[in-house]
Design a protein around this motif. Structure first.
Motif, PDB file in Angstrom:
ATOM      1  N   GLN A  53       0.761  -1.130   0.017  1.00 23.18           N
ATOM      2  CA  GLN A  53       0.024   0.069  -0.170  1.00 23.18           C
ATOM      3  C   GLN A  53       0.728   1.358  -0.060  1.00 23.18           C
ATOM      4  N   GLY A  54       2.109   0.897   0.126  1.00 18.77           N
ATOM      5  CA  GLY A  54       3.068   2.263   0.103  1.00 18.77           C
ATOM      6  C   GLY A  54       3.326   2.717   1.380  1.00 18.77           C
ATOM      7  N   ASN A  55       2.952   2.280   2.414  1.00 16.05           N
ATOM      8  CA  ASN A  55       3.282   2.586   3.730  1.00 16.05           C
ATOM      9  C   ASN A  55       4.577   1.989   4.445  1.00 16.05           C
ATOM     10  N   ILE A  56       5.784   1.969   3.610  1.00 22.41           N
ATOM     11  CA  ILE A  56       6.846   1.400   4.015  1.00 22.41           C
ATOM     12  C   ILE A  56       7.451   1.775   5.121  1.00 22.41           C
ATOM     13  N   LYS A  88      10.995  -5.404  -4.745  1.00 24.17           N
ATOM     14  CA  LYS A  88      10.171  -4.212  -5.225  1.00 24.17           C
ATOM     15  C   LYS A  88      11.116  -3.367  -6.182  1.00 24.17           C
ATOM     16  N   PHE A  92       8.754   1.704  -7.685  1.00 25.90           N
ATOM     17  CA  PHE A  92       7.998   1.639  -6.476  1.00 25.90           C
ATOM     18  C   PHE A  92       8.757   2.223  -5.410  1.00 25.90           C
ATOM     19  N   GLU A  95       8.635   5.897  -5.607  1.00 27.10           N
ATOM     20  CA  GLU A  95       7.297   6.563  -5.434  1.00 27.10           C
ATOM     21  C   GLU A  95       6.902   6.648  -4.117  1.00 27.10           C
ATOM     22  N   HIS A  96       7.576   5.693  -3.218  1.00 28.77           N
ATOM     23  CA  HIS A  96       7.008   5.952  -1.724  1.00 28.77           C
ATOM     24  C   HIS A  96       8.326   6.230  -0.748  1.00 28.77           C
ATOM     25  N   HIS A  97       9.210   7.021  -1.562  1.00 29.42           N
ATOM     26  CA  HIS A  97      10.113   7.654  -0.869  1.00 29.42           C
ATOM     27  C   HIS A  97      11.056   6.838   0.155  1.00 29.42           C
TER      28      HIS A  97
END
Length: 127
Positions: A53-56, A88, A92, A95-97
């Motif tokens: 979900q991108g909440n790395i 990943k 990706f 995009e999610h820093h």
């Protein structure tokens, strides 16, 4: 691009080496099924969902909170976490820093926590 691929391969091989040396696990595709308890598998799958979900950063912070129960299974969970994250693609992560260097640092932090730095240093000395 080449440098990122190189770092990705180093991280993959470092994780595989630690899994082999510390847990006698030799696998090309480390996953939650390598954890002994269903509860730990569920926790790891939840962390994977957060990554997807991108909440790395949230997932990584939650992972570090697990160290209160300081056993080898938490190290194994951390290695599987970073292995999944390392798979990943660069787009990706960007995009999610997040970066490959942060993955590398995360693995390094865990091996330091478990006092097995010699293994990591032998893999990461070229960087």
């Amino acid at each position: 691009m080449f440098e990122q691929d190189y770092i990705m391969r180093l991280i993959r091989e470092l994780i595989r080496a630690i899994l082999k040396l510390c847990f006698n696990i030799d696998t090309e595709a480390p996953g939650p099924d390598l954890l002994e308890s269903e509860e730990e598998q569920n926790i790891l799958n939840s962390l994977f969902d957060k990554i997807d979900q991108g909440n790395i950063n949230d997932a990584e912070n939650e992972l570090f909170e697990l160290t209160s129960n300081d056993d080898g299974q938490k190290l194994k969970m951390a290695l599987l976490f970073y292995s999944y994250l390392n798979d990943k693609d660069d787009a990706f992560l960007e995009e999610h820093h997040f970066s490959r260097e942060e993955i590398q640092q995360g693995v390094q932090d865990w091996v330091n926590l478990y006092n097995i730095t010699g293994i990591a240093e032998s893999f990461l000395s070229d960087l």
